[in-house]
Write an enzyme that holds these catalytic residues in place. Structure first.
Site, short mmCIF file in Angstrom:
data_model
loop_
_atom_site.label_atom_id
_atom_site.label_comp_id
_atom_site.label_asym_id
_atom_site.label_seq_id
_atom_site.Cartn_x
_atom_site.Cartn_y
_atom_site.Cartn_z
N GLY A 16 0.83 -1.20 0.00
CA GLY A 16 0.00 0.00 0.00
C GLY A 16 0.86 1.24 0.00
N GLY A 18 -0.11 4.48 -0.01
CA GLY A 18 -0.82 5.69 0.38
C GLY A 18 -0.02 6.48 1.40
N ALA A 19 -0.71 7.29 2.19
CA ALA A 19 -0.03 8.14 3.15
C ALA A 19 0.72 7.33 4.20
CB ALA A 19 -1.03 9.07 3.82
N VAL A 20 0.03 6.37 4.81
CA VAL A 20 0.66 5.56 5.85
C VAL A 20 1.77 4.69 5.26
CG1 VAL A 20 0.29 3.67 7.49
CG2 VAL A 20 -1.35 5.56 7.36
N GLY A 21 1.50 4.05 4.15
CA GLY A 21 2.52 3.21 3.53
C GLY A 21 3.76 3.97 3.15
N ALA A 131 -0.94 12.12 8.04
CA ALA A 131 -0.26 12.26 6.76
C ALA A 131 -1.29 12.28 5.64
CB ALA A 131 0.74 11.12 6.54
N LYS A 182 -8.50 5.06 20.85
CA LYS A 182 -8.26 5.68 19.55
C LYS A 182 -9.53 5.69 18.71
CE LYS A 182 -5.45 5.59 15.40
NZ LYS A 182 -4.61 4.80 14.48
N ASN A 186 -11.49 8.53 16.46
CA ASN A 186 -11.69 8.37 15.02
C ASN A 186 -13.15 8.26 14.62
OD1 ASN A 186 -9.01 8.54 14.34
ND2 ASN A 186 -8.65 6.34 14.34
N SER A 252 -8.00 10.99 7.54
CA SER A 252 -7.85 10.07 6.41
C SER A 252 -9.17 9.94 5.65
CB SER A 252 -7.38 8.70 6.90
OG SER A 252 -8.30 8.15 7.83
#
Length: 312
Positions: A16, A18-21, A131, A182, A186, A252
């Site tokens: 992945g 994306g932002a996290v990856g 991110a 968390k 979220n 996100s």
């Protein structure tokens, strides 16, 4: 410690882009590991933008699963609803010596992975970064540099993997409580920013803030029922924590809606609803969020009519 781990350099695949990856591929590069970033869309280089400027990260970008082989570590950074779609990637990257770290939202992160990577070690985690993916291979990191994992030998291995990465691994004796704490945040900020198309400045609106508090209190009731050690004080602390966010920060789910992507509501408000039904708890606000987000969320398909591979 295995013989492979006696050497500092490990083979790591991030599934992945994306932002996290992107952020975790960067972290693994900084830690000195051999990094492959598995993506659907090819791009020339990974670029991470921070407050200090831009950094070009020389990771190997892979778009064909036939170009990979089993690795020491897999960092799974696709959205939860895409997990089944990357089954073939897990099969190609994993063997009995592979550890899969699940970098996903929600409270049931590892449930969908065990059956797709039999014989491997699967480690759930809670990611604390903000991110935004701005284009293929380009990620803006706002803040945050930590992940929580269940305490134990696997957590200690992960601590060693991340040395020098700039990312903090925090072993938790009670990951259930940490995960629901968390989720309490979220399940409020993600849907409210996505539905209003506003960033965190939306939380300055008293009506939106009241709705956020209601969503959190419903989540708290469910969390306590499943065994999380949370109280009303955690709601108040979470509301105060929201006030520390920069107004320009997004979530996100907001970024996904702006990009026309599917929304990860099932792992957030959907999880609250599912667990609430099990315990006979009424959660009308979370149920309403789930219904609205479901109505907004498109189902992405590939050009040949099949479901998306799950990779960004």
């Amino acid at each position: 410690m295995t013989s492979a781990e006696s050497r500092a350099r490990q083979s790591v695949a991030v599934i992945g882009a994306g932002a996290v990856g992107g952020v975790f591929a960067w972290a693994m590069h900084k830690a000195g590991h051999d990094v492959s970033l598995c993506a659907r869309t090819p791009f020339d280089e990974l670029v991470i933008q921070t407050s200090d400027g831009e950094e070009r990260v020389p990771v190997r970008v892979v778009t064909d699963l036939h170009d990979v082989k089993p690795v020491n570590w897999v960092l799974l950074a696709v959205k939860s609803f895409d997990t089944v779609g990357i089954a073939r990637w897990l099969a190609a990257l994993c063997d009995q010596d592979t550890t899969v770290v699940v970098l996903q939202n929600g409270v049931d992160q590892a449930d969908g992975v065990h059956g797709l990577a039999p014989g491997t070690t699967v480690l759930p985690s809670l990611v604390y970064i903000q991110a935004e993916r701005q284009a293929p291979g380009r990620v803006r990191l706002g803040y945050g540099n930590s992940i929580d994992v269940p305490a134990g030998p696997e957590a200690e291995r992960l601590v060693r993997l991340f040395r020098g990465s700039g990312m903090e691994v925090r072993p938790q004796k009670d990951l259930t409580t940490a995960a629901w704490r968390k989720l309490m945040l979220n399940a409020a900020v993600n849907p409210l920013t996505a539905l209003t198309l506003r960033r965190m400045e939306a939380m300055q609106d008293s009506m939106i803030l009241e709705l956020a508090a209601g969503l959190m209190r419903e989540t708290l009731a469910v969390a306590v029922a499943v065994g999380a050690e949370l109280t009303e004080a955690d709601v108040e602390q979470t509301l105060a924590f929201m006030g520390e966010f920069s107004e320009g920060n997004g979530t996100s789910m907001l970024y996904d809606r702006l990009a026309g992507n599917a929304l990860e509501w099932e792992a957030l408000n959907g999880a609250v609803v599912r667990h609430a039904e099990t315990h006979g708890i009424d959660v009308p606000l979370n149920r309403a969020m789930a219904a609205l987000l479901h109505a907004l969320s498109p189902q992405k398909t590939t050009a040949d009519g099949g479901l998306s591979s799950g990779l960004v």
